[in-house]
Write a protein that holds these residues in place. Structure first.
Motif, PDB file in Angstrom:
ATOM      1  N   TYR A  84      -4.188  16.096 -11.243  1.00 16.03           N
ATOM      2  CA  TYR A  84      -3.778  16.514 -10.101  1.00 16.03           C
ATOM      3  C   TYR A  84      -4.185  15.750  -8.792  1.00 16.03           C
ATOM      4  O   TYR A  84      -3.534  15.432  -7.848  1.00 16.03           O
ATOM      5  CB  TYR A  84      -3.956  18.189  -9.941  1.00 16.03           C
ATOM      6  N   GLU A  85      -5.435  15.554  -8.780  1.00 12.41           N
ATOM      7  CA  GLU A  85      -6.359  15.047  -7.432  1.00 12.41           C
ATOM      8  C   GLU A  85      -5.889  13.568  -7.486  1.00 12.41           C
ATOM      9  O   GLU A  85      -5.431  13.077  -6.665  1.00 12.41           O
ATOM     10  CB  GLU A  85      -7.621  15.148  -7.770  1.00 12.41           C
ATOM     11  N   TYR A  86      -5.236  12.859  -8.845  1.00 15.14           N
ATOM     12  CA  TYR A  86      -4.945  11.488  -8.743  1.00 15.14           C
ATOM     13  C   TYR A  86      -3.630  11.462  -8.734  1.00 15.14           C
ATOM     14  O   TYR A  86      -2.902  10.442  -8.995  1.00 15.14           O
ATOM     15  CB  TYR A  86      -5.788  10.795  -9.709  1.00 15.14           C
ATOM     16  N   ARG A  87      -2.540  12.462  -8.470  1.00 17.07           N
ATOM     17  CA  ARG A  87      -1.195  12.375  -9.032  1.00 17.07           C
ATOM     18  C   ARG A  87      -0.515  11.128  -8.103  1.00 17.07           C
ATOM     19  O   ARG A  87       0.509  10.678  -8.740  1.00 17.07           O
ATOM     20  CB  ARG A  87      -0.416  13.789  -8.636  1.00 17.07           C
ATOM     21  N   LEU A  88      -0.886  10.916  -6.964  1.00 21.16           N
ATOM     22  CA  LEU A  88      -0.271  10.010  -6.085  1.00 21.16           C
ATOM     23  C   LEU A  88      -0.521   8.771  -6.701  1.00 21.16           C
ATOM     24  O   LEU A  88       0.568   7.765  -6.706  1.00 21.16           O
ATOM     25  CB  LEU A  88      -0.724   9.924  -4.809  1.00 21.16           C
ATOM     26  N   GLN A  89      -1.573   8.208  -7.081  1.00 25.37           N
ATOM     27  CA  GLN A  89      -1.872   7.110  -7.930  1.00 25.37           C
ATOM     28  C   GLN A  89      -1.231   6.967  -9.062  1.00 25.37           C
ATOM     29  O   GLN A  89      -0.752   6.051  -9.612  1.00 25.37           O
ATOM     30  CB  GLN A  89      -3.219   7.000  -8.026  1.00 25.37           C
ATOM     31  N   LEU A  90      -1.316   8.277  -9.847  1.00 23.37           N
ATOM     32  CA  LEU A  90      -0.680   8.152 -11.362  1.00 23.37           C
ATOM     33  C   LEU A  90       0.890   7.937 -11.013  1.00 23.37           C
ATOM     34  O   LEU A  90       1.456   7.359 -11.915  1.00 23.37           O
ATOM     35  CB  LEU A  90      -0.616   9.669 -11.701  1.00 23.37           C
ATOM     36  N   LEU A  91       1.664   8.512 -10.186  1.00 27.22           N
ATOM     37  CA  LEU A  91       3.093   8.223  -9.816  1.00 27.22           C
ATOM     38  C   LEU A  91       3.255   6.918  -9.122  1.00 27.22           C
ATOM     39  O   LEU A  91       4.675   6.869  -8.741  1.00 27.22           O
ATOM     40  CB  LEU A  91       3.623   9.537  -9.224  1.00 27.22           C
ATOM     41  N   SER A  92       2.364   6.170  -8.824  1.00 26.57           N
ATOM     42  CA  SER A  92       2.755   5.183  -8.060  1.00 26.57           C
ATOM     43  C   SER A  92       2.948   3.621  -9.148  1.00 26.57           C
ATOM     44  O   SER A  92       3.026   3.914 -10.318  1.00 26.57           O
ATOM     45  CB  SER A  92       1.407   4.618  -7.061  1.00 26.57           C
ATOM     46  N   ARG A  93       3.524   2.714  -8.397  1.00 30.43           N
ATOM     47  CA  ARG A  93       3.427   1.477  -9.460  1.00 30.43           C
ATOM     48  C   ARG A  93       2.337   1.096 -10.182  1.00 30.43           C
ATOM     49  O   ARG A  93       2.503   0.619 -11.168  1.00 30.43           O
ATOM     50  CB  ARG A  93       4.093   0.344  -8.375  1.00 30.43           C
ATOM     51  N   ALA A  94       1.046   1.188  -9.414  1.00 35.56           N
ATOM     52  CA  ALA A  94      -0.085   0.905 -10.168  1.00 35.56           C
ATOM     53  C   ALA A  94      -0.443   2.017 -11.483  1.00 35.56           C
ATOM     54  O   ALA A  94      -0.853   1.521 -12.357  1.00 35.56           O
ATOM     55  CB  ALA A  94      -1.274   1.015  -9.043  1.00 35.56           C
ATOM     56  N   GLY A  95       0.072   3.013 -11.176  1.00 34.93           N
ATOM     57  CA  GLY A  95      -0.137   4.208 -12.170  1.00 34.93           C
ATOM     58  C   GLY A  95       0.766   3.687 -13.370  1.00 34.93           C
ATOM     59  O   GLY A  95       0.584   4.038 -14.349  1.00 34.93           O
ATOM     60  N   LEU A  96       2.124   3.090 -13.013  1.00 32.74           N
ATOM     61  CA  LEU A  96       2.779   2.601 -14.038  1.00 32.74           C
ATOM     62  C   LEU A  96       2.118   1.496 -14.990  1.00 32.74           C
ATOM     63  O   LEU A  96       2.158   1.390 -16.087  1.00 32.74           O
ATOM     64  CB  LEU A  96       4.030   2.017 -13.625  1.00 32.74           C
ATOM     65  N   THR A  97       1.446   0.503 -13.972  1.00 35.56           N
ATOM     66  CA  THR A  97       0.522  -0.393 -14.763  1.00 35.56           C
ATOM     67  C   THR A  97      -0.428   0.277 -15.639  1.00 35.56           C
ATOM     68  O   THR A  97      -0.628  -0.123 -17.034  1.00 35.56           O
ATOM     69  CB  THR A  97      -0.073  -1.317 -13.904  1.00 35.56           C
ATOM     70  N   VAL A  98      -1.365   1.072 -15.250  1.00 35.12           N
ATOM     71  CA  VAL A  98      -2.184   1.737 -15.804  1.00 35.12           C
ATOM     72  C   VAL A  98      -1.583   2.382 -17.334  1.00 35.12           C
ATOM     73  O   VAL A  98      -2.049   2.147 -18.414  1.00 35.12           O
ATOM     74  CB  VAL A  98      -3.040   2.878 -15.169  1.00 35.12           C
ATOM     75  N   ILE A 138       0.875  -0.941  -0.178  1.00 40.02           N
ATOM     76  CA  ILE A 138       0.084  -0.038  -0.017  1.00 40.02           C
ATOM     77  C   ILE A 138       0.911   1.133   0.218  1.00 40.02           C
ATOM     78  O   ILE A 138       1.552   1.544   0.851  1.00 40.02           O
ATOM     79  CB  ILE A 138      -0.947  -0.136   1.111  1.00 40.02           C
ATOM     80  N   GLU A 139       1.036   1.770  -1.011  1.00 35.45           N
ATOM     81  CA  GLU A 139       1.661   2.886  -1.456  1.00 35.45           C
ATOM     82  C   GLU A 139       1.418   4.249  -0.690  1.00 35.45           C
ATOM     83  O   GLU A 139       0.238   4.443  -0.360  1.00 35.45           O
ATOM     84  CB  GLU A 139       2.200   3.034  -2.743  1.00 35.45           C
ATOM     85  N   LYS A 140       2.275   5.295  -0.668  1.00 35.69           N
ATOM     86  CA  LYS A 140       1.924   6.462  -0.186  1.00 35.69           C
ATOM     87  C   LYS A 140       0.842   7.145  -1.010  1.00 35.69           C
ATOM     88  O   LYS A 140       0.867   6.987  -2.244  1.00 35.69           O
ATOM     89  CB  LYS A 140       3.121   7.531  -0.181  1.00 35.69           C
ATOM     90  N   GLY A 141      -0.096   7.679  -0.187  1.00 40.19           N
ATOM     91  CA  GLY A 141      -1.333   8.255  -1.277  1.00 40.19           C
ATOM     92  C   GLY A 141      -2.393   7.192  -0.928  1.00 40.19           C
ATOM     93  O   GLY A 141      -3.432   7.834  -1.237  1.00 40.19           O
ATOM     94  N   TYR A 149      -8.230   4.274 -10.819  1.00 46.17           N
ATOM     95  CA  TYR A 149      -7.500   3.715 -11.945  1.00 46.17           C
ATOM     96  C   TYR A 149      -8.419   3.380 -13.183  1.00 46.17           C
ATOM     97  O   TYR A 149      -7.877   3.584 -14.173  1.00 46.17           O
ATOM     98  CB  TYR A 149      -6.951   2.248 -11.514  1.00 46.17           C
ATOM     99  N   SER A 150      -9.611   3.678 -13.197  1.00 43.90           N
ATOM    100  CA  SER A 150     -10.493   3.534 -14.494  1.00 43.90           C
ATOM    101  C   SER A 150     -10.315   5.116 -14.945  1.00 43.90           C
ATOM    102  O   SER A 150     -10.138   5.362 -16.034  1.00 43.90           O
ATOM    103  CB  SER A 150     -11.991   3.340 -13.912  1.00 43.90           C
ATOM    104  N   ALA A 151     -10.510   5.948 -14.166  1.00 45.24           N
ATOM    105  CA  ALA A 151     -10.318   7.253 -14.876  1.00 45.24           C
ATOM    106  C   ALA A 151      -8.940   7.734 -15.041  1.00 45.24           C
ATOM    107  O   ALA A 151      -8.922   8.097 -16.370  1.00 45.24           O
ATOM    108  CB  ALA A 151     -10.465   8.403 -13.444  1.00 45.24           C
ATOM    109  N   LEU A 152      -7.862   7.091 -14.672  1.00 48.97           N
ATOM    110  CA  LEU A 152      -6.585   7.224 -15.013  1.00 48.97           C
ATOM    111  C   LEU A 152      -6.368   6.395 -16.388  1.00 48.97           C
ATOM    112  O   LEU A 152      -5.881   6.944 -17.425  1.00 48.97           O
ATOM    113  CB  LEU A 152      -5.708   6.784 -13.798  1.00 48.97           C
ATOM    114  N   SER A 153      -6.816   5.457 -16.570  1.00 51.07           N
ATOM    115  CA  SER A 153      -6.817   4.730 -17.555  1.00 51.07           C
ATOM    116  C   SER A 153      -7.549   5.328 -18.854  1.00 51.07           C
ATOM    117  O   SER A 153      -7.031   5.333 -19.933  1.00 51.07           O
ATOM    118  CB  SER A 153      -7.032   3.117 -17.632  1.00 51.07           C
TER     119      SER A 153
END
Length: 577
Positions: free
Chosen positions: A391-405, A188-191, A546-550
């Motif tokens: 900007y609101e999802y920047r932590l998820q975007l810059l996480s390992r899950a964000g890299l997957t997305v 569980i990453e930061k954010g 992650y749906s919004a990011l993808s």
């Protein structure tokens, strides 16, 4: 269960009000009407302020896009990039920079800009209605024309769904550490919203660990805590009757813009059309009135206490705002065309001139705006405001899950742009513009329009595919298809019932980086776009970010790939364009 999450309200409280797509929807009459008006007026004032800020964001977005378009026109020899996407990236970068410099930037966004941005995003889909309506320009009645389109649509939909999930699941598995059959809490990453207090008390966490786990139709709460009068324990409680005047006043306070649009339509738009033969005022006001009306009806269906969960899901999915607004506008065009002796093709031209507000600024409004141009301007402004959501999802975007997305979305975007038109052409989809529309098969129109302009693809067909995909996904998720598939086909990390009590602490710390959650969010965002993402937020699924990011990553990368000259030339050549 939804009833377990309900917080009892005092007996003297006012009626419960739900947030809906069209505003706030009155659910039950107030038990004490003397205290209702102050709260209603405060809520109305708050919503008016949010609406004013949303209008301000839209104006700033149009000015920013106009400036960027002017710069791109000066540098016409360079690769052209959509100004709306550039403006979105600029907003994201600006807020990230401000967040690094000013510690209070996050609080400022959440307190003053988040609700207006959400309001603008909620209504940006009105820009889909006119392109969807323009499908009437083509001849899609011949089975030899519509058959290959339907076949390719179904085939690409199934392929993209399976591929996006299959790619995202193992990739996210590589990003996290497997520990005794569950995903370790260290992943569980930061954010992540899971705080130490929540980990110590599992009841504070959302019960939804996967999008599919939230699709139980018996607990269909749409992400809104139901009022006390709707809970199972209070179904038999007596209702307190209110007078018609009180109900009418509360309805007007709950739907001010809906009432205003219909009033302007009847008092300004209709007289101008009859007396001066002006099409634009009536069509524009009627478009907004119908849009707000369909949203209000859809929201009522979603939250109706008189319908079973299955019926609520089915009816709200079928009563899609884009679909029914387009159909009612088509009925208006047919009626107006009959009364004015104009064919449907001539009536359609009165709705669209491909001249949004930002372009009109550069041209000094030399071309009058139409209803479709106003709707397209709102769509573009909503796209720019996605910079705030990034900007609101920047932590998820810059996480390992964000890299997957980002990785999976990029691969799907590349496959759609390079192989989608080729597959459609091979299956007999003609002419070339319709085959090229499959390059943006599931890209929301806000980001798909630049791609379609570059490829000279059929926008109306693309709009129809995006809307129908969203409807199918939304209904399928609501009816439990996703939950069924995960249970019988995926079943990763499953545990027997006798082990649940001994693993409560472990399973409640899976967090948002659970590969199933990420993979499901990616699959929904890539294939169902905004409609599927909105549904995940309504059900409070952890897969929603992650749906919004993808969804955004797929659109942005599709735009990026469509600006690569050699690739575009190869795609155009492959379909004979």
């Amino acid at each position: 269960m939804a009833s377990q999450a309900t917080v009892p309200t005092p007996l003297a409280s006012t009626s419960t009000v739900m947030d809906t797509d069209s505003g706030r929807l009155l659910v039950s009459p107030p038990q004490n009407s003397e205290t209702a008006p102050p709260r209603r007026y405060q809520e109305l004032l708050s919503r008016v302020m949010d609406g004013g800020i949303a209008v301000g964001i839209a104006v700033v977005a149009q000015l920013l896009m106009a400036g960027i378009q002017g710069v791109l026109n000066v540098n016409s020899n360079k690769v052209e990039f959509p100004p709306s996407v550039v403006a979105m990236a600029a907003i994201f970068g600006l807020f990230c920079a401000c967040g690094c410099i000013f510690p209070g930037a996050e609080d400022f966004y959440r307190n003053h800009l988040k609700r207006p941005a959400d309001l603008l995003n909620r209504h940006m889909s009105i820009g889909f209605t006119i392109p969807f309506l323009m499908i009437c320009k083509g001849s899609l009645t011949d089975v030899w024309v519509i058959g290959p389109i339907i076949g390719c649509f179904v085939l690409t939909g199934l392929f993209n769904t399976v591929l996006s999930y299959v790619l995202a699941l193992p990739l996210q598995c590589l990003m996290v550490r497997w520990d005794s059959g569950s995903w370790s809490s260290s992943d569980i990453e930061k954010g992540s919203p899971t705080t130490e207090k929540e980990r110590q008390n599992p009841k504070l966490r959302s019960p939804v660990k996967s999008v599919c786990d939230s699709m139980d139709t018996e607990d269909f709460s749409l992400g809104v805590t139901p009022p006390e009068s709707m809970t199972p324990d209070s179904k038999a409680s007596p209702t307190h009757p209110v007078s018609f005047s009180t109900s009418a006043k509360l309805w007007c306070l709950a739907n001010p813009m809906l009432l205003l649009m219909w009033t302007l339509t009847l008092t300004i738009g209709l007289p101008l059309r009859v007396c001066l033969a002006l099409d634009t005022p009536l069509s524009t006001l009627l478009l907004f009135a119908l849009w707000l009306s369909t949203l209000a009806i859809q929201s009522s269906l979603k939250t109706s206490p008189y319908l079973r969960p299955f019926a609520r899901t089915l009816l709200s999915g079928l009563f899609n705002a884009v679909l029914w607004t387009s159909l009612t506008m088509a009925a208006y065009l047919l009626l107006d065309g009959h009364l004015s002796s104009r064919p449907l093709q001539a009536m359609l031209t009165t709705l669209e001139s491909h001249n949004p507000f930002s372009s009109a600024l550069l041209n000094s409004f030399s071309v009058p705006l139409t209803a479709g141009d106003v709707a397209l301007s709102i769509l573009n402004a909503g796209l720019v405001s996605w910079g705030l959501k990034l900007y609101e999802y920047r932590l998820q975007l810059l996480s390992r899950a964000g890299l997957t997305v980002f990785t999976v979305s990029s691969l799907i975007a590349l496959g759609n742009v390079s192989c989608g038109p080729l597959l459609a052409h091979t299956m007999g989809v003609a002419p070339q513009g319709r085959a090229l529309a499959f390059a943006a098969r599931s890209v929301t129109l806000a980001l798909g329009n630049p791609v379609l302009d570059t490829l000279s693809a059929d926008k109306s067909l693309n709009a129809a595919m995006v809307v129908i995909s969203g409807i199918v996904y939304q209904m399928s998720l609501g009816l439990g298809v996703g939950r069924f598939l995960e249970k019988h086909l995926v079943n990763i990390g499953g545990r027997d019932d006798h082990t649940k009590d001994t693993t409560t602490t472990t399973t409640t710390t899976k967090g948002e980086n659970d590969p199933r959650t990420v993979a499901a969010g990616v699959a929904v965002g890539i294939n169902a776009a905004a409609m599927g993402t909105a549904y995940l937020y309504e059900t409070k699924s952890e897969a929603a970010p992650y749906s919004a990011l993808s969804m955004m990553a797929l659109g942005i990368m599709t735009v990026v790939f469509s600006t690569i000259g050699p690739l575009v030339s190869w795609v155009l050549g492959s379909v004979g364009a």
